[in-house]
Design a protein around this motif. Structure first.
Motif, short mmCIF file in Angstrom:
data_model
loop_
_atom_site.label_atom_id
_atom_site.label_comp_id
_atom_site.label_asym_id
_atom_site.label_seq_id
_atom_site.Cartn_x
_atom_site.Cartn_y
_atom_site.Cartn_z
N ALA A 77 4.67 -1.24 -43.25
CA ALA A 77 3.78 -1.57 -42.13
C ALA A 77 2.32 -1.42 -42.53
N MET A 78 2.02 -0.36 -43.30
CA MET A 78 0.64 -0.17 -43.75
C MET A 78 0.18 -1.34 -44.62
N LEU A 79 1.04 -1.74 -45.56
CA LEU A 79 0.67 -2.83 -46.46
C LEU A 79 0.54 -4.15 -45.71
N ASP A 80 1.44 -4.37 -44.75
CA ASP A 80 1.35 -5.60 -43.95
C ASP A 80 0.04 -5.64 -43.17
N ALA A 81 -0.33 -4.50 -42.58
CA ALA A 81 -1.57 -4.44 -41.81
C ALA A 81 -2.78 -4.68 -42.70
N ALA A 82 -2.75 -4.07 -43.90
CA ALA A 82 -3.86 -4.25 -44.83
C ALA A 82 -3.96 -5.71 -45.28
N ASP A 83 -2.81 -6.30 -45.57
CA ASP A 83 -2.80 -7.70 -46.01
C ASP A 83 -3.30 -8.62 -44.91
N LYS A 84 -2.91 -8.33 -43.69
CA LYS A 84 -3.28 -9.18 -42.56
C LYS A 84 -4.78 -9.13 -42.28
N THR A 85 -5.35 -7.93 -42.33
CA THR A 85 -6.75 -7.76 -41.93
C THR A 85 -7.74 -7.98 -43.06
N LEU A 86 -7.30 -7.75 -44.31
CA LEU A 86 -8.24 -7.80 -45.43
C LEU A 86 -8.10 -9.04 -46.29
N SER A 87 -6.89 -9.58 -46.41
CA SER A 87 -6.65 -10.73 -47.30
C SER A 87 -6.89 -12.03 -46.54
N GLN A 88 -8.16 -12.31 -46.29
CA GLN A 88 -8.52 -13.52 -45.56
C GLN A 88 -9.04 -14.59 -46.52
N ARG A 89 -8.47 -15.78 -46.43
CA ARG A 89 -8.96 -16.89 -47.25
C ARG A 89 -10.28 -17.42 -46.70
N GLN A 90 -10.54 -17.12 -45.45
CA GLN A 90 -11.76 -17.60 -44.80
C GLN A 90 -12.88 -16.59 -44.96
N LEU A 91 -14.02 -17.05 -45.44
CA LEU A 91 -15.18 -16.19 -45.56
C LEU A 91 -15.83 -16.03 -44.18
N PHE A 92 -16.17 -14.79 -43.86
CA PHE A 92 -16.80 -14.45 -42.58
C PHE A 92 -15.91 -14.93 -41.41
N PRO A 93 -14.70 -14.38 -41.30
CA PRO A 93 -13.72 -14.87 -40.32
C PRO A 93 -14.18 -14.79 -38.86
N ARG A 94 -15.09 -13.89 -38.52
CA ARG A 94 -15.58 -13.79 -37.14
C ARG A 94 -17.07 -14.09 -37.08
N TRP A 95 -17.46 -15.14 -37.74
CA TRP A 95 -18.86 -15.52 -37.82
C TRP A 95 -19.48 -15.73 -36.44
N HIS A 96 -18.74 -16.32 -35.51
CA HIS A 96 -19.32 -16.66 -34.21
C HIS A 96 -19.76 -15.42 -33.44
N TYR A 97 -19.04 -14.30 -33.62
CA TYR A 97 -19.48 -13.07 -32.95
C TYR A 97 -20.77 -12.54 -33.58
N PHE A 98 -20.85 -12.62 -34.90
CA PHE A 98 -22.07 -12.19 -35.58
C PHE A 98 -23.24 -13.09 -35.20
N GLN A 99 -22.98 -14.38 -35.12
CA GLN A 99 -24.01 -15.33 -34.73
C GLN A 99 -24.53 -15.02 -33.33
N TYR A 100 -23.61 -14.68 -32.44
CA TYR A 100 -23.99 -14.30 -31.08
C TYR A 100 -24.88 -13.06 -31.09
N SER A 101 -24.50 -12.07 -31.89
CA SER A 101 -25.27 -10.82 -31.92
C SER A 101 -26.64 -11.02 -32.56
N LEU A 102 -26.76 -11.97 -33.47
CA LEU A 102 -28.08 -12.25 -34.06
C LEU A 102 -29.09 -12.65 -32.98
N ALA A 103 -28.59 -13.39 -31.99
CA ALA A 103 -29.47 -13.82 -30.91
C ALA A 103 -29.71 -12.72 -29.89
N THR A 104 -28.64 -12.03 -29.50
CA THR A 104 -28.77 -11.02 -28.45
C THR A 104 -29.32 -9.69 -28.94
N ASP A 105 -29.18 -9.42 -30.24
CA ASP A 105 -29.63 -8.15 -30.81
C ASP A 105 -30.61 -8.39 -31.95
N PHE A 106 -31.51 -9.32 -31.73
CA PHE A 106 -32.49 -9.66 -32.76
C PHE A 106 -33.29 -8.43 -33.19
#
Length: 573
Positions: A246-275
């Motif tokens: 279960a530990m390895l599955d969780a690590a693989d799921k959360t860390l082994s992302q083929r997509q760079l910056f998987p939650r970019w839209h949240y960061f983009q939102y915070s750039l505007a609201t938390d300038f």
């Protein structure tokens, strides 16, 4: 070359920009903390919070739970005595989380004071407490506030270079408990390694420092093993044993992302609201880099340490679960750089420019606190969630099995999978009709359609989410009762020329016949308004009249009044 101690002393001796700057920062910080209490009592409960509460009740009820990321249950077994309504339980738990976050703020302050002024330290804490996502979710009932406090406590001891064997042991225990509470604590490993390597390189007594770090490491391993074994025994009755898969599955799921910056839209939102925050952070990083080469504000050792403290920012590039609540966890150490920016700016900017910059940033932080700590909780309050759960408990005063997305009625036994994005991806990948199985085996009595994944009950996008078998299981076994609440039952339609029709009952219990005419069931008359116990199986239904009847689980089940306005149980982050 100026030593760290000398530079630290010179920084401490610097006077603030304004005699009243610390007072103003303290006042705004107090306002931010006060807003936390308003958020705790008013802001809508997120599905994660119900999910974490459910682990506590499963433990209390003696149900089987995972031994991974459930260590927090031992801190909250008293929650059952607070109220019968899960919303009120979470509110009280949020108050506990506020205490942990205030502890995190104290750790940030103490870390800053090792090298920065009082006003700089207060500014760093304020920048953290005024961050929009942190205002709304920093004290939510998740494991993150606890783990963040423990990590920051440990980081203070490692950063300060003042380790004794007692503090080394204590820091090791804090670190291991943080890791037991959430696996994302491992994302701070690079930061801790950076602190240790830099301190070891510049240590006057390298053997002595290595000894203390060895004690710290051994403390982590021993306390983790002991506490994990104890936790595993309390929930399963078995000493030892690890759920490595279960530990390895969780690590693989959360860390082994083929997509760079998987939650970019949240960061983009915070750039505007938390300038203001990101501007201050960029300034702080710039001063650290400049100081490394010029050794103006800090020594090279301290510059590298401060740069290492910003490493959690890198996790945004690959961490799958970098949702808004993650920023509270990630930015705790990073916010120390705001103090660097504060003290650095007064060395490079004139008095008037410092005053102007201070006014702008303080205003931005205040606006963030008002918008996210007062306005948003008023618009997106938890009132409807509390009312809904109250009504569910009136309909079902005794615990029964049910289906929903997140264990919203946490005291009862939820069936099916946790319908987060992660849970749904696993469900869809496996292709196993989980809901069909639980309906047949565990007979859940009601369903709360509190997720778009359960839209099959509403006839909306029914084929887009669940497997075909699960969609059929929901539609054929549950009928609408009130708002998002569906209960076991059938809607039978009789048309002219019908002789008999088969009715399959998967969820046994008492059923009430609702309709304007009687029906026949296996050759016997079932009068309208009469209650019958139906076991699992098939029944032949007939009627002499044409029309529609409803067979609803329960003995004239209580039905709340219809809502005046349509509302949603969850509106997102």
């Amino acid at each position: 070359m100026e030593t760290t101690d000398r530079i630290g002393k010179s920084n401490h001796s610097k006077s603030d920009i304004f005699p009243y700057s610390a007072l103003i920062l303290g006042a705004v910080l107090f306002f931010a903390i006060a807003a936390r209490f308003y958020v705790a009592f008013r802001y809508e409960i997120n599905w994660d919070e119900f999910y974490f509460l459910s682990f506590v009740h499963q433990f209390i009820n003696g149900e089987t739970i995972s031994n991974i990321q459930t260590f927090h249950i031992h801190f909250f077994t008293w929650i059952r005595y607070v109220s019968n309504n899960e919303v009120d339980q979470i509110i009280v738990a949020r108050l506990v989380m506020i205490a942990f976050q205030m502890g995190t703020g104290l750790c940030i302050y103490r870390l800053c004071r090792l090298q920065c002024s009082v006003s700089g330290a207060l500014f760093a804490v304020l920048s953290y407490f005024a961050f929009s996502f942190n205002v709304r979710m920093g004290a939510s009932f998740r494991t993150d506030p606890i783990a963040t406090f423990l990590i920051m406590l440990s980081l203070y001891y490692v950063f300060s270079n003042q380790l004794s064997w007692r503090s080394s042991v204590a820091a090791g225990v804090f670190t291991s408990v943080a890791a037991l509470i959430t696996l994302k604590a491992s994302l701070y490993i690079p930061t801790f390694l950076a602190m240790v390597l830099v301190s070891f390189y510049w240590a006057e007594d390298r053997m002595g420092y290595a000894k203390q770090i060895l004690i710290y490491g051994c403390s982590i391993l021993v306390s983790f093993a002991v506490l994990y074994s104890w936790h595993n025994f309390t929930i399963s009755g078995v000493i030892g044993g690890t759920n490595t898969g279960a530990m390895l599955d969780a690590a693989d799921k959360t860390l082994s992302q083929r997509q760079l910056f998987p939650r970019w839209h949240y960061f983009q939102y915070s750039l505007a609201t938390d300038f203001g925050y990101w501007f201050t952070l960029a300034l702080g990083i710039g001063f650290v880099v400049f100081s490394y080469f010029k050794q103006t504000q800090f020594s090279r050792e301290m510059s590298l340490k401060l740069f290492g403290i910003s490493l959690p920012l890198v996790t945004l590039l690959f961490y799958r679960n970098a949702f808004p609540y993650y920023y509270t966890f990630m930015l705790a150490s990073v916010s120390v750089l705001s103090a660097v920016a504060w003290d650095g700016a007064r060395g490079y900017l004139n008095h008037r420019m410092c005053r102007f910059t201070f006014f702008i940033l303080a205003s931005l932080f205040t606006v963030s606190i008002v918008a996210n700590g007062l306005v948003l909780p008023t618009k997106r309050s938890l009132n409807y969630q509390r009312q809904f759960i109250d009504e569910v408990h009136k309909v079902f005063p005794e615990p029964v099995a049910y289906i929903d997305c997140c264990s919203m009625v946490s005291r009862y036994s939820k069936q099916g999978f946790f319908m987060s994005t992660w849970g749904y991806e696993d469900y869809y990948t496996r292709g196993i009709p989980v809901i069909q199985s639980v309906v047949e085996e565990n007979t859940p009595v009601f369903v709360i359609a509190n997720s778009h994944y359960l839209n099959a009950l509403n006839g909306v996008n029914s084929s887009d989410w669940l497997l075909e078998q699960d969609t059929k299981a929901l539609k054929s076994n549950y009928i609408h009762h009130w708002a998002e609440l569906f209960v076991a039952g059938k809607v039978l339609k009789f048309v002219k020329g019908d002789k008999e029709q088969a009715m399959q009952i998967s969820i046994e219990g008492e059923y009430t016949l609702e309709g304007s005419f009687d029906v026949g069931i296996d050759g016997h008359t079932w009068k309208s308004g009469q209650v019958r116990f139906l076991s699992k199986g098939s029944y032949l239904m007939s009627a002499t009249d044409v029309g529609e009847v409803v067979i609803r689980w329960g003995n004239h089940l209580y039905r709340p009044e219809a809502l005046m306005h349509s509302q949603a149980l969850f509106t997102g982050f």
